[in-house]
Write a protein that holds these residues in place. Structure first.
Motif, PDB file in Angstrom:
ATOM      1  N   LEU A 266      -9.010 -63.359 -20.430  1.00 50.87           N
ATOM      2  CA  LEU A 266      -9.661 -63.764 -18.995  1.00 50.87           C
ATOM      3  C   LEU A 266     -10.378 -64.787 -18.840  1.00 50.87           C
ATOM      4  CD1 LEU A 266      -9.739 -62.412 -16.092  1.00 50.87           C
ATOM      5  CD2 LEU A 266     -11.782 -61.193 -17.202  1.00 50.87           C
ATOM      6  N   GLY A 267     -11.382 -65.003 -19.969  1.00 54.19           N
ATOM      7  CA  GLY A 267     -12.317 -66.022 -19.807  1.00 54.19           C
ATOM      8  C   GLY A 267     -11.725 -67.259 -19.733  1.00 54.19           C
ATOM      9  N   VAL A 268     -10.573 -67.554 -20.773  1.00 52.06           N
ATOM     10  CA  VAL A 268      -9.776 -68.894 -21.009  1.00 52.06           C
ATOM     11  C   VAL A 268      -8.882 -69.227 -19.399  1.00 52.06           C
ATOM     12  CG1 VAL A 268      -8.194 -70.123 -22.199  1.00 52.06           C
ATOM     13  CG2 VAL A 268      -9.741 -68.621 -23.227  1.00 52.06           C
ATOM     14  N   HIS A 269      -8.441 -67.971 -18.987  1.00 58.86           N
ATOM     15  CA  HIS A 269      -7.611 -67.928 -17.782  1.00 58.86           C
ATOM     16  C   HIS A 269      -8.569 -68.717 -16.704  1.00 58.86           C
ATOM     17  CE1 HIS A 269      -4.461 -67.130 -14.781  1.00 58.86           C
ATOM     18  NE2 HIS A 269      -5.818 -66.277 -14.109  1.00 58.86           N
ATOM     19  N   GLU A 270      -9.608 -68.077 -16.573  1.00 54.97           N
ATOM     20  CA  GLU A 270     -10.518 -68.308 -15.331  1.00 54.97           C
ATOM     21  C   GLU A 270     -11.238 -69.839 -15.592  1.00 54.97           C
ATOM     22  OE1 GLU A 270     -10.722 -66.631 -12.936  1.00 54.97           O
ATOM     23  OE2 GLU A 270     -10.172 -64.461 -13.511  1.00 54.97           O
ATOM     24  N   VAL A 271     -11.432 -70.147 -16.654  1.00 54.02           N
ATOM     25  CA  VAL A 271     -11.819 -71.624 -16.855  1.00 54.02           C
ATOM     26  C   VAL A 271     -10.703 -72.639 -16.415  1.00 54.02           C
ATOM     27  CG1 VAL A 271     -12.473 -73.515 -18.532  1.00 54.02           C
ATOM     28  CG2 VAL A 271     -13.420 -71.331 -18.793  1.00 54.02           C
ATOM     29  N   CYS A 272      -9.527 -72.371 -16.629  1.00 54.35           N
ATOM     30  CA  CYS A 272      -8.361 -72.893 -16.282  1.00 54.35           C
ATOM     31  C   CYS A 272      -8.046 -72.881 -14.691  1.00 54.35           C
ATOM     32  CB  CYS A 272      -7.113 -72.732 -17.021  1.00 54.35           C
ATOM     33  SG  CYS A 272      -7.141 -72.846 -18.905  1.00 54.35           S
ATOM     34  N   GLU A 273      -8.112 -71.885 -14.305  1.00 54.73           N
ATOM     35  CA  GLU A 273      -8.207 -71.588 -12.808  1.00 54.73           C
ATOM     36  C   GLU A 273      -8.937 -72.449 -12.228  1.00 54.73           C
ATOM     37  OE1 GLU A 273      -5.686 -69.935 -10.991  1.00 54.73           O
ATOM     38  OE2 GLU A 273      -4.815 -70.078 -12.629  1.00 54.73           O
ATOM     39  N   ALA A 274     -10.441 -72.323 -12.663  1.00 55.16           N
ATOM     40  CA  ALA A 274     -11.525 -73.095 -11.715  1.00 55.16           C
ATOM     41  C   ALA A 274     -11.235 -74.867 -12.149  1.00 55.16           C
ATOM     42  CB  ALA A 274     -12.893 -73.007 -12.722  1.00 55.16           C
ATOM     43  N   ILE A 275     -10.590 -75.087 -13.261  1.00 58.79           N
ATOM     44  CA  ILE A 275     -10.392 -76.574 -13.272  1.00 58.79           C
ATOM     45  C   ILE A 275      -9.296 -76.913 -12.176  1.00 58.79           C
ATOM     46  CG2 ILE A 275      -9.114 -78.176 -14.786  1.00 58.79           C
ATOM     47  CD1 ILE A 275     -10.856 -76.845 -17.175  1.00 58.79           C
ATOM     48  N   LYS A 276      -8.117 -76.081 -12.205  1.00 57.88           N
ATOM     49  CA  LYS A 276      -7.081 -76.199 -11.233  1.00 57.88           C
ATOM     50  C   LYS A 276      -7.662 -76.404  -9.672  1.00 57.88           C
ATOM     51  CE  LYS A 276      -3.172 -73.526  -9.941  1.00 57.88           C
ATOM     52  NZ  LYS A 276      -2.411 -72.186 -10.181  1.00 57.88           N
ATOM     53  N   PHE A 277      -8.542 -75.434  -9.537  1.00 56.71           N
ATOM     54  CA  PHE A 277      -9.202 -75.503  -8.069  1.00 56.71           C
ATOM     55  C   PHE A 277      -9.839 -76.779  -7.615  1.00 56.71           C
ATOM     56  CE2 PHE A 277     -13.070 -74.661  -5.545  1.00 56.71           C
ATOM     57  CZ  PHE A 277     -12.225 -74.319  -4.380  1.00 56.71           C
ATOM     58  N   VAL A 278     -10.757 -77.240  -8.889  1.00 53.98           N
ATOM     59  CA  VAL A 278     -11.361 -78.611  -8.545  1.00 53.98           C
ATOM     60  C   VAL A 278     -10.207 -79.656  -8.415  1.00 53.98           C
ATOM     61  CG1 VAL A 278     -13.061 -80.057  -9.295  1.00 53.98           C
ATOM     62  CG2 VAL A 278     -13.474 -77.482  -9.834  1.00 53.98           C
ATOM     63  N   GLU A 279      -9.005 -79.653  -9.120  1.00 53.30           N
ATOM     64  CA  GLU A 279      -8.203 -80.625  -9.012  1.00 53.30           C
ATOM     65  C   GLU A 279      -7.715 -80.538  -7.621  1.00 53.30           C
ATOM     66  OE1 GLU A 279      -6.235 -81.303 -13.709  1.00 53.30           O
ATOM     67  OE2 GLU A 279      -5.262 -79.730 -12.351  1.00 53.30           O
ATOM     68  N   GLU A 280      -7.362 -79.489  -7.089  1.00 56.68           N
ATOM     69  CA  GLU A 280      -6.639 -79.438  -5.922  1.00 56.68           C
ATOM     70  C   GLU A 280      -7.704 -79.903  -4.877  1.00 56.68           C
ATOM     71  OE1 GLU A 280      -4.084 -75.156  -7.008  1.00 56.68           O
ATOM     72  OE2 GLU A 280      -5.747 -75.039  -5.441  1.00 56.68           O
ATOM     73  N   GLN A 281      -8.780 -79.727  -4.948  1.00 55.50           N
ATOM     74  CA  GLN A 281      -9.819 -79.979  -3.897  1.00 55.50           C
ATOM     75  C   GLN A 281     -10.277 -81.359  -3.886  1.00 55.50           C
ATOM     76  OE1 GLN A 281     -10.736 -77.660  -1.472  1.00 55.50           O
ATOM     77  NE2 GLN A 281      -9.387 -76.463  -2.391  1.00 55.50           N
TER      78      GLN A 281
END
Lengths: 534, 399
Positions: A266-281
């Motif tokens: 879960l921890g790793v997934h959330e880090v990746c999701e946060a990175i993905k979010f910043v990339e999108e933004q």
């Protein structure tokens, strides 16, 4: 200044010239009813001059900050009540180094230099990007993070600025002026939030209620760190920080059971999701090379910190006092790779090593070596110095200094992500307070490791997590009473009205006199009224 | 209205956690599996040979031992449960399935272990890490947590059968219970309902605390009875309200509200049916465990779910349910010292009275309460005043 014969204060010329001795009569220097000096602390010729130089440097930094854009900054002062707290920063510094001499003074001054320099940078980063003061080229390129969410992932987005938006606008206020926290707590309560909650999120929400967060960037990352209350304040601040839904918001969460192997994914997934979010933004790809370089820089500071721990544990060269050590560590943890911390950390370690080489004892009047456990106060953080100057209790290590110290393996991307996820889960105020009672009970192991004979247990009256395990702690304290002397230190984190500093000191005074039967080193500090102080 | 045939029996079942049905099931050798939070899927605990019991501490007014362990600044629900455990009120349970949220509840659950409160060598406490965000990936994570923290320990310690067939049977039973309870709940939509909020709360609470197979026959019969029950000649209440908030496991709360002139037509609180009584559909090719995880992840409207989508969704859920059931106003309550609902209550009140991110506005009465209805006088006054304000609004055509 109270009248006290010079001979009594400095029995010999040497003691005057060195400003040394077990009793500094610090209480005599306070303006009646406050904790504000009527003149600077005399630390001997060399140390006073050294300290005064840094004191001037603090003003110079503040002056340089104001000079960046006097009109915009003046408007910011007019717009944001919280900003005025920073005018009392030099006084905060005086509180944080009270009683410091020699090596400790130098190390603490370097630590403070990092924090002050970085704060000045962050304040300017916010003000220059703030839409409320006029949109600039920085406005869209600045990213807001929640205060308890480290900004390490932004190392992979070079060219973008980021700030922990509640840190400068909320968290730091009572460090400088204790009354400032209370004002914003009242704003939160005025909109229906119960006053018996943790006061840190209440201050954060109060700033939102007053619409006093700078409006910067186009998205915001919130978090569940470190606890339930902070998670909920993110929800309540949604309207303000998302500008009524116009900005994208991402919940960058971390597992509560952060060291349970089943939650690692879960921890790793959330880090990746946060990175993905910043990339999108941002429309930019995450730069893994820049991230790796940044993490390596963070690792270097962490290694230096770990070296200092060894010195704390095995010697009396305690180069940083309880206040500066704690905040330096917490502050760096939030900021990630940062030139000020990298520079000063290296210098501090050099001083530490020099101290060890020369066998310098920075706590010559210590009667007890103490570990400070649980979440400490903000408005009364200087109590850690008071413990030493008044009673000879030397804080060796703080609970929140022991966070985010895992070195990140940068060899391959998966390991790096896994270690970074660990990092995000081990936030100050969280590592030892959630994820199971065993983390709280690490206090005994820590006290042994750091060669402490005393535990000073902060009792934050608003912390639900710690309130829930009060009986457990009491029982475990009794079990370990032969090994450690244990004292409670009450506070209300950000609200000085609930537990005034004098009341906290009284709890220690009572314990020291009645349980340990000791006399204070500095009787002028035992009982004094600082209600009207900062 | 004529009294419901089994109402006294239902009320009796709520007098103690270890009630007659629980005793009977334990006597049959079935395992009582305890839980506290709506994040623990009750259906998973109702597999053959087991039954789920959501812990309550009826009549606990002075949690002295628990206050020593958790101070007087902690959630009274958690403390009351702990107190009842110290009193031996849960000695019949075989395991406690918990979660690391909220922290106070988690602390309470850990005391079951630390203080060795249950006289059963095999007893254990297992806590899962419930995801805060929601997505397809999180469904899988939640499923894995359920497997590692609920299924595997129970298999290992007690040899419980969690095969797909066992889970499918549990889901079928759960779905039937949901159909019956929801059919009763639907009756509250009528202009002059044949069921009171109190009666409904009593039966819903029984469904959470008793073995479902033993309770279902009584519920089915009651549903039939309700279908032919004659309502009062004209509505006995002065206003229709929805209750929103944290743990309410005391039906006296609803009774007091209804004695103040309101009828509770919708119950969106922990221990209520909104959410909690949604049928679980197992998709094609989907395992029953995954279906359970998916259902509990998406249907839970706990304030701990983060992000704008979850935030806005749960406000809209309240608004839509209020409209669907004809509620004229909301009672938003939070347990004293509850961090989740302390914030959520204030925000609900702001958003729903302003109509922010929801299609309209609703009058809101906010209250903070203890575990028991100890401050009944003050609450009654608040409720009466709110009912009056709703009546005035109706006269003025504002609602």
């Amino acid at each position: 200044m109270k009248k006290r014969p010079f001979k009594e204060r400095y029995p010999t010329l040497k003691s005057f010239l060195k400003g040394d001795g077990p009793c500094h009569y610090i209480g005599d220097r306070y303006i009646e009813g406050t904790n504000i000096y009527d003149r600077r602390e005399w630390r001997g010729v060399v140390d006073t001059a050294y300290d005064f130089g840094w004191w001037l440097a603090t003003w110079l930094k503040m002056g340089a900050f104001a000079a960046k854009n006097p009109v915009r900054i003046l408007r910011a002062f007019w717009r944001y009540r919280w900003l005025s707290a920073y005018l009392a920063a030099p006084h905060m510094v005086d509180k944080w180094i009270a009683g410091d001499r020699g090596l400790m003074l130098r190390c603490d001054r370097h630590a403070l230099n990092a924090m002050i320099s970085d704060t000045v940078d962050i304040l300017w980063t916010m003000i220059r990007a703030d839409r409320k003061l006029g949109k600039t080229k920085y406005t869209d390129k600045t990213v807001a993070f929640d205060y308890t969410l480290p900004r390490h992932i932004m190392l992979g987005f070079p060219g973008w600025d980021s700030v922990n938006i509640n840190q400068q606008c909320a968290f730091m206020l009572p460090l400088m002026i204790k009354q400032m926290g209370a004002y914003y707590i009242d704003q939160s309560v005025s909109v229906g939030i119960p006053q018996d909650m943790c006061t840190l999120p209440l201050v954060e929400v109060g700033v939102a209620v007053e619409h006093e967060y700078p409006d910067l960037g186009n998205f915001w990352l919130c978090t569940n760190n470190p606890c339930d209350a902070n998670m909920m304040d993110n929800a309540v601040m949604y309207r303000e920080l998302s500008d009524n839904g116009r900005k994208a918001v991402h919940a960058f969460v971390t597992p509560l059971m952060y060291d349970d192997p089943t939650t690692k994914e879960l921890g790793v997934h959330e880090v990746c999701e946060a990175i993905k979010f910043v990339e999108e933004q941002t429309g930019e790809k995450f730069n893994w090379d820049a991230f790796r370089d940044g993490i390596e820089r963070v690792n270097q500071v962490t290694r230096e910190e770990l070296e200092r721990w060894d010195i704390y544990a095995t010697t009396n060269t305690i180069g940083m006092n309880g206040v500066c050590q704690g905040f330096f560590s917490i502050y760096f943890y939030q900021q990630s790779a940062n030139k000020h911390f990298e520079r000063e950390s290296a210098k501090i370690l050099k001083l530490f090593n020099k101290g060890v080489e020369k066998g310098i004892n920075t706590i010559p009047y210590a009667r007890h070596r103490a570990v400070m456990w649980s979440c400490g106060s903000t408005y009364n953080c200087q109590v850690a110095n008071w413990l030493y100057t008044c009673w000879g209790i030397a804080p060796i290590i703080n609970m929140d200094s022991l966070t985010g110290h895992n070195l990140v393996d940068t060899e391959d991307m998966d390991t790096m992500l896994s270690d970074v996820a660990d990092w995000y889960g081990r936030t100050p105020m969280r590592t030892h307070t959630v994820g199971g009672n065993r983390h709280i009970l690490q206090v005994f192991e820590t006290a042994r490791k750091f060669n402490c004979d005393m535990i000073v247990m902060y009792d934050d009256i608003g912390c639900k997590g710690m309130a829930g395990c009060q009986g457990l702690i009491e029982e475990e304290f009794r079990r370990h009473s032969d090994e450690f002397k244990i004292c409670w230190l009450p506070h209300a984190l950000m609200d000085y009205r609930t537990v005034p500093p004098a009341e906290a000191r009284k709890a220690v005074n009572d314990y020291m006199r009645t349980v340990l039967g000791e006399e204070p080193l500095d009787p002028t500090l035992e009982v004094f009224d600082d209600d009207a102080g900062w | 209205m004529r009294d419901l045939k089994h109402m006294i029996e239902f009320e009796e079942l709520l007098r103690s956690a270890n009630n007659e049905m629980v005793k009977a099931a334990c006597a049959e050798g079935r395992l009582a599996l305890a839980y506290n939070c709506s994040h623990i899927p009750e259906v998973l605990l109702d597999v053959p040979g087991c039954f789920g019991v959501r812990l309550r501490a009826p009549g606990c007014v002075s949690p002295d031992m628990a206050t020593y362990y958790m101070t007087n600044r902690s959630c009274p629900y958690s403390k009351s449960i702990l107190e009842r455990a110290f009193e031996g009120g849960y000695n019949f349970i075989a395991a406690l399935l918990g979660q690391e949220c909220c922290t106070t509840m988690n602390r309470m659950e850990q005391y079951f272990d630390y203080c060795e409160l249950i006289p059963n060598e095999k007893f254990f406490v297992s806590c899962l890490d419930m995801p805060i965000n929601r997505s397809e990936w999180h469904e899988g994570y939640y499923e894995r947590q359920l497997r590692q923290k609920v299924v595997e320990p129970l298999e290992r310690v007690y040899g419980v059968d969690f095969s797909d067939a066992a889970l499918t049977a549990a889901i079928e039973q759960h779905n039937e219970l949901c159909r019956v309870i929801n059919a009763m709940g639907e009756l509250r939509k009528a202009e002059n309902p044949v069921i009171t909020g109190y009666e409904f709360a009593v039966m819903q609470l029984c469904s959470l605390t008793c073995p479902k197979d033993k309770l279902l026959p009584l519920l089915r019969e009651t549903l039939e009875e309700l279908k032919t029950r004659e309502p009062e000649p004209k509505p006995w209440f002065r206003a229709r309200v929805m209750v929103v908030g944290s743990e309410i496991d005391d039906p006296e709360f609803t009774k007091m509200l209804e004695m103040a002139g309101a009828i509770v037509v919708a119950d969106r609180y922990c221990f209520g049916t909104m959410p909690g009584r949604e049928e679980i559909e197992v998709g094609e090719g989907e395992t029953p465990l995954h279906a359970i995880a998916r259902n509990y992840l998406w249907n839970n409207h706990c304030p701990r779910a983060m992000g704008p989508q979850a935030l806005i969704e749960r406000k809209n859920y309240v608004y839509q349910k209020a409209k669907e059931f004809g509620a004229e106003g909301l009672i938003v309550e939070s347990m004293k010292f509850c961090e989740y609902w302390g914030y959520e209550r204030a925000q609900d009140a702001m958003w729903l009275t302003e109509g922010y991110e929801v299609p309209g506005t609703l009058p809101v009465c906010q209250i903070e309460r203890d575990y028991t209805t100890a401050a009944a006088g003050q609450l009654r006054t608040r409720f009466q005043a709110f009912v009056e304000s709703l009546e005035i609004k109706r006269i003025q055509g504002a609602i």
